[in-house]
Design an enzyme around this catalytic site. Structure first.
Site, mmCIF file in Angstrom:
data_model
loop_
_atom_site.group_PDB
_atom_site.id
_atom_site.type_symbol
_atom_site.label_atom_id
_atom_site.label_comp_id
_atom_site.label_asym_id
_atom_site.label_seq_id
_atom_site.Cartn_x
_atom_site.Cartn_y
_atom_site.Cartn_z
ATOM 1 C CB CYS A 11 78.717 16.252 39.740
ATOM 2 S SG CYS A 11 77.548 17.558 40.179
ATOM 3 C CG HIS A 68 87.734 29.238 45.858
ATOM 4 N ND1 HIS A 68 87.045 29.585 44.706
ATOM 5 C CD2 HIS A 68 87.788 27.872 45.848
ATOM 6 C CE1 HIS A 68 86.729 28.492 44.036
ATOM 7 N NE2 HIS A 68 87.157 27.444 44.714
#
Length: 423
Positions: free
Chosen positions: A49, A97
């Protein structure tokens, strides 16, 4: 290493754009098939989301970040999106990352527990679609290790940082949930999350009520809970040890009289009431009633703020784990890269030497030609002696592994080794 990654996330884009680019698991599988055919030799996609990200090794050196962005956005025909909505990462930055994502420190809620499982699912889907090779499998293992170490060696995921979870944790301190019954009133985002947390924590009996009955029934099916009609839920209040309210009602829905009547039926059995609605669902005067433990969103927010502060203090510890695992990953990668680079470099110098000797050898007397071969080979060996030693030394040095990869990349580019290998 030519690992590319693009990310659209809660830092770069509003929820409307993130929703527009969100992919379910079937869509991820389909996208990976297309990426394998056109852009990537290895790769995976994470979509939650709060983020959608593509990682991969390009099929050839002409593939760039823009190709991945175009692939993602054109398939959804999104017009109002720009490069500013994306982050892009290359090589060691891409590795760093994905490690931060797996550890939960790049999440909207720092230390988010769910993202670790979502990363693992993304890896598994990529493996199922046969889009992983030795490099990405090693990266997967390292990312999973980062996530596990962050949770076991630090407190990055300790304590509730949402009012819904804080409500459940507060109840846990009062009751043993497995022996108790709970009613959740209102099934918006907060109420639904609270209900899921109660089920995850092993609540003995869970009941739901909501103005929209169909929503209550659907969630109840997922959570194996019961449903009572919203119109008459007050008739059953006394049956529940725990009541969590999270409606969007403009006024109080549970008055002091309602709770007094409930407690009269419960006798000496205590009850916990937690109000996580804004505006409040429960009359705060109920805290004066004997046997009632009451908390509202204000007191829960204090808990959330304290827990968030503690998590933020843990970030340096997580970053130390990430640095350690990043160095270990690149040490492994550089150990694979350094030997072929040394060989390619020596082959290149030997070819140049041999070509030059061949073109000039007839200028020397036949008796001296063997000496010319020996002399020129010694020159090449002396020229390459220090670079060879330094490359091997760097590959063995874990602390400088990322720098080693950069050194290898510079050498390969400077001498055109990749182009030479393809000839």
């Amino acid at each position: 290493m030519d690992l590319l990654a693009i990310s659209i996330n809660h830092r770069t884009a509003p929820v409307e754009l993130r929703e527009a680019l969100h992919l379910n698991q079937d869509e991820i599988r389909a996208y990976l098939v297309e990426l394998k055919e056109s852009l990537l030799s290895e790769g995976f996609i994470i979509s939650t989301c709060n983020r959608t990200e593509i990682y991969g090794l390009p099929r050839h050196d002409k593939i760039e970040f823009g190709d991945l962005k175009k692939f993602l956005t054109q398939k959804r025909n999104i017009q109002n999106i720009t490069d500013e909505n994306f982050q892009q990462f290359f090589s060691s930055a891409a590795v760093n990352h994905i490690f931060r994502v797996a550890a939960g420190i790049d999440s909207l809620l720092v230390g988010d527990n769910q993202i670790f499982g979502q990363v693992k699912e993304s890896f598994q889907i990529a493996e199922d679609q046969q889009l992983t090779g030795p490099m990405l499998k090693r990266l997967f293992d390292a990312a999973i290790r980062v996530g596990k170490r962050s949770k076991t060696e630090t407190l990055i995921s300790e304590g509730a940082i949402t009012v819904s979870y804080a409500a459940v944790q507060l109840v846990e301190k009062i009751f043993s949930l497995s022996k108790k019954s709970a009613l959740v009133i209102g099934l918006g985002e907060s109420g639904e999350i609270a209900a899921k947390h109660l089920r995850d924590k092993g609540i003995g009996k869970l009941t739901l009520t909501n103005r929209t009955m169909s929503k209550a029934e659907k969630l109840a099916e997922d959570l194996q809970a019961k449903v009572v009609p919203f119109e008459n839920f007050k008739e059953f209040l006394h049956e529940y040890d725990i009541i969590i309210t999270a409606t969007s009602a403009p006024d109080i829905i549970l008055t002091k009289n309602d709770i007094q009547a409930m407690m009269k039926k419960r006798g000496s059995s205590p009850a916990v009431l937690v109000d996580i609605a804004v505006p409040r669902d429960i009359d705060p005067d109920i805290r004066k009633i004997d046997g009632v433990f009451y908390n509202d969103i204000d007191s829960l927010s204090v808990i959330v703020e304290q827990n968030m502060k503690k998590r933020l203090e843990e970030i340096p510890k997580v970053e130390a784990i990430i640095e350690e695992e990043t160095n270990a990953f690149f040490a492994w990668l550089s150990s694979l890269e350094v030997a072929p680079t040394i060989k390619s470099l020596r082959d290149l110098f030997e070819q140049v030497r041999a070509d030059e000797v061949k073109g000039q050898i007839n200028r020397f007397p036949e008796a001296d030609r063997e000496k010319v071969e020996i002399l020129t080979k010694r020159i090449i060996n002396k020229l390459l002696h220090i670079p060879t030693i330094e490359l091997r030394k760097a590959a063995e040095n874990d602390a400088d592994s990322a720098e080693t990869m950069e050194m290898i990349a510079i050498i390969r580019e400077m001498f055109g080794l990749d182009k030479k290998d393809k000839e």
